[in-house]
Enzyme design. Structure first.
Site, PDB file in Angstrom:
ATOM      1  N   GLY A  11      11.852  -1.287 -18.507  1.00  0.00           N
ATOM      2  CA  GLY A  11      10.448  -0.859 -18.452  1.00  0.00           C
ATOM      3  C   GLY A  11      10.183   0.357 -19.315  1.00  0.00           C
ATOM      4  N   GLY A  17       8.994   4.658 -17.549  1.00  0.00           N
ATOM      5  CA  GLY A  17      10.130   4.318 -18.404  1.00  0.00           C
ATOM      6  C   GLY A  17      10.137   5.126 -19.688  1.00  0.00           C
ATOM      7  N   SER A 108       7.594   3.330  -4.408  1.00  0.00           N
ATOM      8  CA  SER A 108       6.266   3.958  -4.369  1.00  0.00           C
ATOM      9  C   SER A 108       6.013   4.501  -2.967  1.00  0.00           C
ATOM     10  CB  SER A 108       5.216   2.897  -4.696  1.00  0.00           C
ATOM     11  OG  SER A 108       3.946   3.356  -4.326  1.00  0.00           O
ATOM     12  N   SER A 109       5.209   5.551  -2.890  1.00  0.00           N
ATOM     13  CA  SER A 109       4.938   6.138  -1.572  1.00  0.00           C
ATOM     14  C   SER A 109       4.102   5.215  -0.686  1.00  0.00           C
ATOM     15  CB  SER A 109       4.239   7.490  -1.722  1.00  0.00           C
ATOM     16  OG  SER A 109       3.000   7.333  -2.382  1.00  0.00           O
ATOM     17  N   CYS A 110       3.537   4.144  -1.269  1.00  0.00           N
ATOM     18  CA  CYS A 110       2.733   3.239  -0.433  1.00  0.00           C
ATOM     19  C   CYS A 110       3.588   2.317   0.433  1.00  0.00           C
ATOM     20  CB  CYS A 110       1.769   2.417  -1.283  1.00  0.00           C
ATOM     21  SG  CYS A 110       2.584   1.241  -2.347  1.00  0.00           S
ATOM     22  N   TYR A 137       2.087  -5.309  -2.855  1.00  0.00           N
ATOM     23  CA  TYR A 137       2.908  -4.447  -3.721  1.00  0.00           C
ATOM     24  C   TYR A 137       3.913  -3.656  -2.876  1.00  0.00           C
ATOM     25  CZ  TYR A 137       3.918  -0.576  -6.962  1.00  0.00           C
ATOM     26  OH  TYR A 137       4.538   0.370  -7.749  1.00  0.00           O
ATOM     27  N   LYS A 141       8.050  -3.586  -2.983  1.00  0.00           N
ATOM     28  CA  LYS A 141       8.839  -2.365  -3.191  1.00  0.00           C
ATOM     29  C   LYS A 141       9.788  -2.108  -2.017  1.00  0.00           C
ATOM     30  CE  LYS A 141       7.599  -1.048  -7.277  1.00  0.00           C
ATOM     31  NZ  LYS A 141       8.599  -0.975  -8.355  1.00  0.00           N
ATOM     32  N   HIS A 180      -5.118   3.857 -11.960  1.00  0.00           N
ATOM     33  CA  HIS A 180      -5.137   4.748 -10.804  1.00  0.00           C
ATOM     34  C   HIS A 180      -6.277   5.750 -10.968  1.00  0.00           C
ATOM     35  CE1 HIS A 180      -0.950   3.258 -10.560  1.00  0.00           C
ATOM     36  NE2 HIS A 180      -1.209   3.293  -9.274  1.00  0.00           N
ATOM     37  N   ARG A 210      -4.595  12.725  -1.690  1.00  0.00           N
ATOM     38  CA  ARG A 210      -3.504  12.188  -2.503  1.00  0.00           C
ATOM     39  C   ARG A 210      -2.698  13.340  -3.107  1.00  0.00           C
ATOM     40  NH1 ARG A 210      -5.088   8.376  -0.322  1.00  0.00           N
ATOM     41  NH2 ARG A 210      -5.590   6.288  -1.087  1.00  0.00           N
ATOM     42  N   ASP A 270     -11.545   3.218   0.135  1.00  0.00           N
ATOM     43  CA  ASP A 270     -10.843   4.511   0.122  1.00  0.00           C
ATOM     44  C   ASP A 270      -9.327   4.332   0.058  1.00  0.00           C
ATOM     45  OD1 ASP A 270     -12.764   6.473   0.128  1.00  0.00           O
ATOM     46  OD2 ASP A 270     -12.871   6.622   2.321  1.00  0.00           O
TER      47      ASP A 270
HETATM   48  O1  GFB Z   1      -5.168   5.918  -7.476  1.00  0.00           O
HETATM   49  P1  GFB Z   1      -5.771   4.851  -6.662  1.00  0.00           P
HETATM   50  O2  GFB Z   1      -6.344   3.697  -7.387  1.00  0.00           O
HETATM   51  O3  GFB Z   1      -4.721   4.259  -5.656  1.00  0.00           O
HETATM   52  O4  GFB Z   1      -6.948   5.464  -5.767  1.00  0.00           O
HETATM   53  P2  GFB Z   1      -4.126   4.571  -4.197  1.00  0.00           P
HETATM   54  C1  GFB Z   1      -6.804   6.636  -5.007  1.00  0.00           C
HETATM   55  C2  GFB Z   1      -8.129   7.016  -4.394  1.00  0.00           C
HETATM   56  O5  GFB Z   1      -9.046   7.415  -5.419  1.00  0.00           O
HETATM   57  C3  GFB Z   1      -8.850   5.917  -3.614  1.00  0.00           C
HETATM   58  C4  GFB Z   1     -10.284   6.782  -5.241  1.00  0.00           C
HETATM   59  O6  GFB Z   1      -9.437   6.474  -2.464  1.00  0.00           O
HETATM   60  C5  GFB Z   1      -9.920   5.447  -4.592  1.00  0.00           C
HETATM   61  O7  GFB Z   1     -11.045   4.872  -3.961  1.00  0.00           O
HETATM   62  N1  GFB Z   1     -10.974   6.678  -6.536  1.00  0.00           N
HETATM   63  C6  GFB Z   1     -12.115   7.363  -6.866  1.00  0.00           C
HETATM   64  C7  GFB Z   1     -10.665   5.898  -7.588  1.00  0.00           C
HETATM   65  N2  GFB Z   1     -12.552   7.015  -8.062  1.00  0.00           N
HETATM   66  C8  GFB Z   1     -11.664   6.110  -8.556  1.00  0.00           C
HETATM   67  C9  GFB Z   1     -11.588   5.392  -9.778  1.00  0.00           C
HETATM   68  O8  GFB Z   1     -12.449   5.503 -10.667  1.00  0.00           O
HETATM   69  N3  GFB Z   1     -10.523   4.568  -9.937  1.00  0.00           N
HETATM   70  C10 GFB Z   1      -9.552   4.422  -8.977  1.00  0.00           C
HETATM   71  N4  GFB Z   1      -8.506   3.611  -9.210  1.00  0.00           N
HETATM   72  N5  GFB Z   1      -9.626   5.060  -7.789  1.00  0.00           N
HETATM   73  C11 GFB Z   1      -2.329   3.009  -5.165  1.00  0.00           C
HETATM   74  C12 GFB Z   1      -1.692   1.763  -4.654  1.00  0.00           C
HETATM   75  O9  GFB Z   1      -3.079   3.434  -4.097  1.00  0.00           O
HETATM   76  O10 GFB Z   1      -1.441   4.040  -5.488  1.00  0.00           O
HETATM   77  C13 GFB Z   1      -0.455   1.408  -5.340  1.00  0.00           C
HETATM   78  O11 GFB Z   1      -2.655   0.728  -4.647  1.00  0.00           O
HETATM   79  C14 GFB Z   1       0.444   2.576  -5.638  1.00  0.00           C
HETATM   80  O12 GFB Z   1       0.209   0.487  -4.564  1.00  0.00           O
HETATM   81  C15 GFB Z   1      -0.320   3.738  -6.215  1.00  0.00           C
HETATM   82  O13 GFB Z   1       1.101   2.998  -4.478  1.00  0.00           O
HETATM   83  C16 GFB Z   1       0.527   4.972  -6.392  1.00  0.00           C
HETATM   84  O14 GFB Z   1      -3.481   5.909  -4.140  1.00  0.00           O
HETATM   85  O15 GFB Z   1      -5.130   4.303  -3.137  1.00  0.00           O
END
Ligand code: GFB
Length: 310
Positions: A11, A17, A108-110, A137, A141, A180, A210, A270
């Protein structure tokens, strides 16, 4: 790890990676093996076995994975569980078959239960239900770390697993539907600034918490761990501090220089309310994160400008 030993980074074009390759090279590890997806499809068991038998690396960093943010995880549920299961099973099994004794698997922490106590200790694994938006996912993991543990127990290999918190940095994915939160906010704030918008829309309520780790710190943690006499187990990797998504958005707009206001789109999920890692195990070994959030976002924004808007 000795400097001349052969290291396969699976990766190497991804965010983690590529940071691993930079970190290993900077530390003088000169015998790295990498393959692009065109050269080696990690989904093909026979090809992976042939490659690992022929190359016979001394160490493997398993950073290849299908990853994405909350929307991608929630939408491409089949792809996320299938691709991650196949890639990790192919590599771990081929590693054992060809006598590779040391491997580091990135999780991953999830993987931890949605509503577990905070900060999250490694031992909370499998003590409760998972967050629904990323359950496929997370299950893949969990299977990955259990593969490592099971091969260690049955065959005496030394495979360890690291569980990073939310990562960001160079080579991140800035596609708004796949990414993300941090890269998404960098891009949204930048584009809003260029257009002269008054508002920037953040998904969800802004209240979830987060923890964010700069990917160069993550790579250092992985190399550090491989350099120790650690032969088994799961290690959380993070900063030990978290912020709300609202606070994160404020920091991003400060770095980018967007002067409008923030609104929240509560029709978007959320996800888990909080996932703050307990990083005591890594700290006890002697590793702590170096890069603060403001500094990390500043560096990530510079990289975004270089690679996307040069
Ligand atoms: O980073 P994120 O997509 O993933 O979202 P998770 C974190 C938080 O940010 C959530 C909010 O509450 C989203 O609703 N958020 C706000 C946004 N604005 C945005 C935006 O424009 N884009 C995105 N993407 N989020 C992931 C997991 O969870 O984290 C994976 O789905 C993995 O499995 C990864 O573990 C590290 O932190 O919720």
């Amino acid at each position: 790890m000795n400097k001349g030993e052969k290291i396969f980074v699976a990766g190497h074009r991804g965010m983690v990676g590529s940071a691993l390759v930079r970190c290993l090279e900077a530390r003088g590890y000169g015998n790295l093996v990498v393959r692009t997806r065109d050269e080696l499809d990690l989904m093909r068991q026979g090809d992976v076995e042939k490659f690992i038998v022929e190359e016979r690396p001394d160490y493997i960093f398993l950073a290849a994975a299908r990853v994405g943010g909350i929307h991608a995880n929630n939408t491409f549920r089949a792809d996320f569980i299938y691709e991650n299961l196949i890639i990790e099973a192919n590599i771990v099994h081929a590693a054992w078959k060809s006598g590779v004794n040391r491997l580091l698997f990135l999780g991953s922490s999830c993987i931890y239960p949605r509503d577990c106590a905070q900060p999250i200790k490694e031992e909370y694994l499998l003590t409760g239900p998972l967050e629904q938006t990323n359950e496929p996912y997370a299950l893949a993991k969990i299977a990955g770390l259990k593969l490592c543990e099971s091969y260690n127990r049955q065959y005496g290999t030394n495979y360890v697993s690291v569980m990073p918190t939310n990562l960001y940095g160079p080579n991140d994915n800035y596609n708004l539907l796949e990414s993300h939160v941090l890269p998404a906010l960098i891009r949204k704030a930048h584009e809003a600034k260029i257009r002269g918008d008054r508002q920037l829309t953040v998904w969800g309520t802004g209240t979830p918490r987060r923890e964010f780790l700069y990917v160069e710190d993550m790579a250092e943690a992985c190399v550090f761990l491989m350099e120790q006499e650690v032969t088994d187990g799961v290690f959380n990797v993070g900063t030990g501090c978290d912020v709300t998504i609202g606070e994160l958005a404020e920091t991003v707009i400060r770095v980018v220089g967007f002067e409008g206001s923030i609104t929240f789109d509560t029709s978007r999920p959320d996800g888990t309310p909080q996932k703050l890692l307990d990083v005591g195990k890594m700290r006890d070994l002697g590793w702590v994160a170096k890069t603060g959030l403001f500094e990390g976002i500043t560096r990530a924004y510079e990289d975004f400008l270089k690679s996307h808007h040069s």
